[in-house]
Write an enzyme that holds these catalytic residues in place. Structure first.
Site, PDB file in Angstrom:
ATOM      1  N   GLU A 318       0.828  -1.195  -0.066  1.00  0.00           N
ATOM      2  CA  GLU A 318      -0.069  -0.035  -0.110  1.00  0.00           C
ATOM      3  C   GLU A 318       1.049   1.131  -0.026  1.00  0.00           C
ATOM      4  O   GLU A 318       0.658   2.151  -0.767  1.00  0.00           O
ATOM      5  CB  GLU A 318      -1.030   0.068   1.214  1.00  0.00           C
ATOM      6  CG  GLU A 318      -2.101  -1.213   1.297  1.00  0.00           C
ATOM      7  CD  GLU A 318      -2.822  -0.880  -0.158  1.00  0.00           C
ATOM      8  OE1 GLU A 318      -3.298   0.317  -0.363  1.00  0.00           O
ATOM      9  OE2 GLU A 318      -3.230  -2.026  -0.471  1.00  0.00           O
ATOM     10  N   HIS A 321       1.946   2.162  -3.391  1.00  0.00           N
ATOM     11  CA  HIS A 321       1.087   2.861  -3.912  1.00  0.00           C
ATOM     12  C   HIS A 321       1.081   4.590  -3.731  1.00  0.00           C
ATOM     13  O   HIS A 321       1.063   5.215  -4.629  1.00  0.00           O
ATOM     14  CB  HIS A 321      -0.583   2.667  -3.716  1.00  0.00           C
ATOM     15  CG  HIS A 321      -0.770   1.305  -4.497  1.00  0.00           C
ATOM     16  ND1 HIS A 321      -0.511   1.174  -5.810  1.00  0.00           N
ATOM     17  CD2 HIS A 321      -1.456   0.350  -3.928  1.00  0.00           C
ATOM     18  CE1 HIS A 321      -1.111   0.012  -6.016  1.00  0.00           C
ATOM     19  NE2 HIS A 321      -1.709  -0.844  -4.905  1.00  0.00           N
ATOM     20  N   GLU A 397      -0.405  -2.195  -9.616  1.00  0.00           N
ATOM     21  CA  GLU A 397      -0.221  -3.451  -8.631  1.00  0.00           C
ATOM     22  C   GLU A 397       1.236  -4.082  -8.740  1.00  0.00           C
ATOM     23  O   GLU A 397       1.990  -4.285  -7.730  1.00  0.00           O
ATOM     24  CB  GLU A 397      -1.302  -4.356  -8.745  1.00  0.00           C
ATOM     25  CG  GLU A 397      -2.733  -3.783  -8.602  1.00  0.00           C
ATOM     26  CD  GLU A 397      -2.725  -3.165  -7.383  1.00  0.00           C
ATOM     27  OE1 GLU A 397      -2.341  -3.957  -6.446  1.00  0.00           O
ATOM     28  OE2 GLU A 397      -3.352  -2.136  -7.022  1.00  0.00           O
TER      29      GLU A 397
END
Ligand SMILES: [Zn+2]
Length: 455
Positions: A318, A321, A397
């Protein structure tokens, strides 16, 4: 039909809707066949899942797929019917009557629009309700994912509807105002307004709207919290607060995400992501002996969720990202797209045949024009845009996985991905065309292969 343009728009819209529907149906059937036919656990998956989990996942996804095919068919029929019977005109007139009955004197486009939107939304909510009930209480229930009671479900739906209206109705009123007074370049003002509005929503949504639906509790101090804070600090993530959301009331699907602007970032973990998480209320009741016995009966293998190392690996992903600006990149794409939509709306909004094709021969309400452009005129473009965004998302991703790998978390991310896929009953076999069109996340095996790479 009164003009050639009207004719072309009407049949153009119907043709594209049909082509799009048939394309989606074709893909869905291809994928459905995979669920029907891939009954044996493939050998390259033997290390990853047991034959029982594989079977459970297959049956669950097959049920989901049948459900979606029926739901899409229904939605397609409803859309065609609405166009065929000039449904927007019916709702528009009813909206005017509703506004008048509530005391609106004379003609007000804004009030009629609010009446129209309210009735349209009510209609959509009601016709989709049987599907929603069936999905939650039959499909999800059958596979052990549903945690909602009927009472919770009803309350949730009412809240959802009210919150939706509270956001949407003022938004429509503002849009009409801008279009009507904005002059030639109104679409630029509209775009600036929409940008501000979406930033405003992003700001208030996590703090004021999400808590209306779920309980957010700060993660209690302990080794997990300390380690998360250390991880955040190591990549200079401005962690402001750390919450656990009790998503398990709603369903058992597990996840984690972050939000917030600038120096005020929050990380939210789903309680279902955490193997040994107990809510405050559970802690109280588990003091009684009976519950403790029950807990002990639960075998280690039956527990869902990840251990601390794996949770940290998921957060590493995460944080990737965030570090790689994926959210901002996606947001910029959305804003550019929105500008394009408003520009086209600006060019078309006085084009009478467009309204006439949907039954509006004497008036051209702003909301109807916007609806036609967004929902119908733009749908070929949106299909391509969605496909591009899916490709972009899959790319992101992989990048986020690589980021976690560079943090030295490949091993735990690997086992976390396997566990999450097991807990969510994701099915690892797929039709390549369906996957390319729909999957915003790369399939499990591809992610694991990329994680195993050393460079
Ligand atoms: Zn991700």
């Amino acid at each position: 039909m009164q003009s050639k343009e009207e004719f072309y728009i009407y049949y153009g819209v119907i043709s594209f809707l049909s082509i799009e529907y048939l394309w989606e149906l074709y893909l869905a059937i291809r994928q459905h066949r995979v669920y029907e036919e891939a009954t044996e656990l493939p050998t390259d998956l033997e290390d990853i899942m047991t034959p029982e989990t594989y079977k459970k996942a297959r049956v669950y996804n097959r049920d989901q797929s049948s459900f979606r095919i029926m739901k899409d068919l229904f939605a397609f029929i409803v859309t065609c019917l609405v166009i065929y019977v000039d449904g927007f005109v019916i709702f528009w007139k009813a909206g005017g009557q509703l506004a008048a009955s509530l005391g609106s004197t004379g003609h007000s486009e804004t009030l009629q629009t609010i009446g129209f939107a309210l009735l349209m939304n009510l209609f959509n909510t009601l016709i989709n309700m049987p599907f929603s009930v069936y999905h939650t209480f039959v499909v999800e229930e059958r596979h052990g994912f549903n945690k909602q009671t009927a009472g919770f479900f009803i309350k949730d739906k009412i809240k959802e509807f009210l919150v939706g209206q509270a956001i949407m109705l003022p938004l429509f009123a503002a849009i009409i105002w801008i279009v009507r007074i904005g002059g030639t370049y109104f679409f630029i003002y509209l775009w600036v307004f929409a940008m501000m509005f979406s930033l405003f929503l992003l700001t208030i949504y996590p703090n004021y709207i999400m808590p209306l639906f779920d309980r957010y509790t700060p993660l209690s101090p302990g080794s997990l919290r300390t380690r998360i804070e250390e991880l955040a600090a190591s990549v200079k993530f401005p962690l402001y607060k750390l919450y656990v959301v009790e998503g398990s009331k709603r369903s058992n699907h597990s996840n984690a995400f972050f939000y917030g602007f600038f120096k005020n970032k929050r990380i939210v973990l789903f309680d279902t992501l955490l193997k040994d998480y107990k809510s405050e209320s559970e802690k109280d009741t588990s003091k009684t002996e009976k519950n403790e016995e029950k807990e002990n009966e639960k075998k280690e293998s039956e527990k869902v969720g990840c251990d601390d190392d794996e949770v940290l690996a998921v957060l590493g992903h995460e944080l990737g990202h965030w570090k790689l600006n994926h959210v901002i990149k996606t947001l910029v794409c959305m804003q550019v797209n929105l500008f394009l939509v408003f520009l086209v709306f600006g060019l078309l909004f006085q084009f009478k045949p467009m309204y006439a094709a949907f039954g509006f021969r004497n008036e051209q309400p702003v909301i109807i024009g916007l609806l036609i452009v967004l929902q119908f005129i733009f749908s070929p473009y949106h299909a391509i845009l969605n496909f591009s965004m899916t490709i972009l998302s899959r790319h992101h991703e992989f990048q986020a996985d690589k980021f976690a790998r560079d943090l030295g978390k490949a091993k735990y991310l690997r086992s976390a991905l396997i566990k999450l896929s097991r807990d969510n009953l994701s099915f690892p076999v797929y039709d390549w065309l369906y996957s390319r069109w729909h999957y915003s996340h790369p399939p499990l095996l591809e992610r694991l292969a990329a994680l195993d790479k050393t460079d």
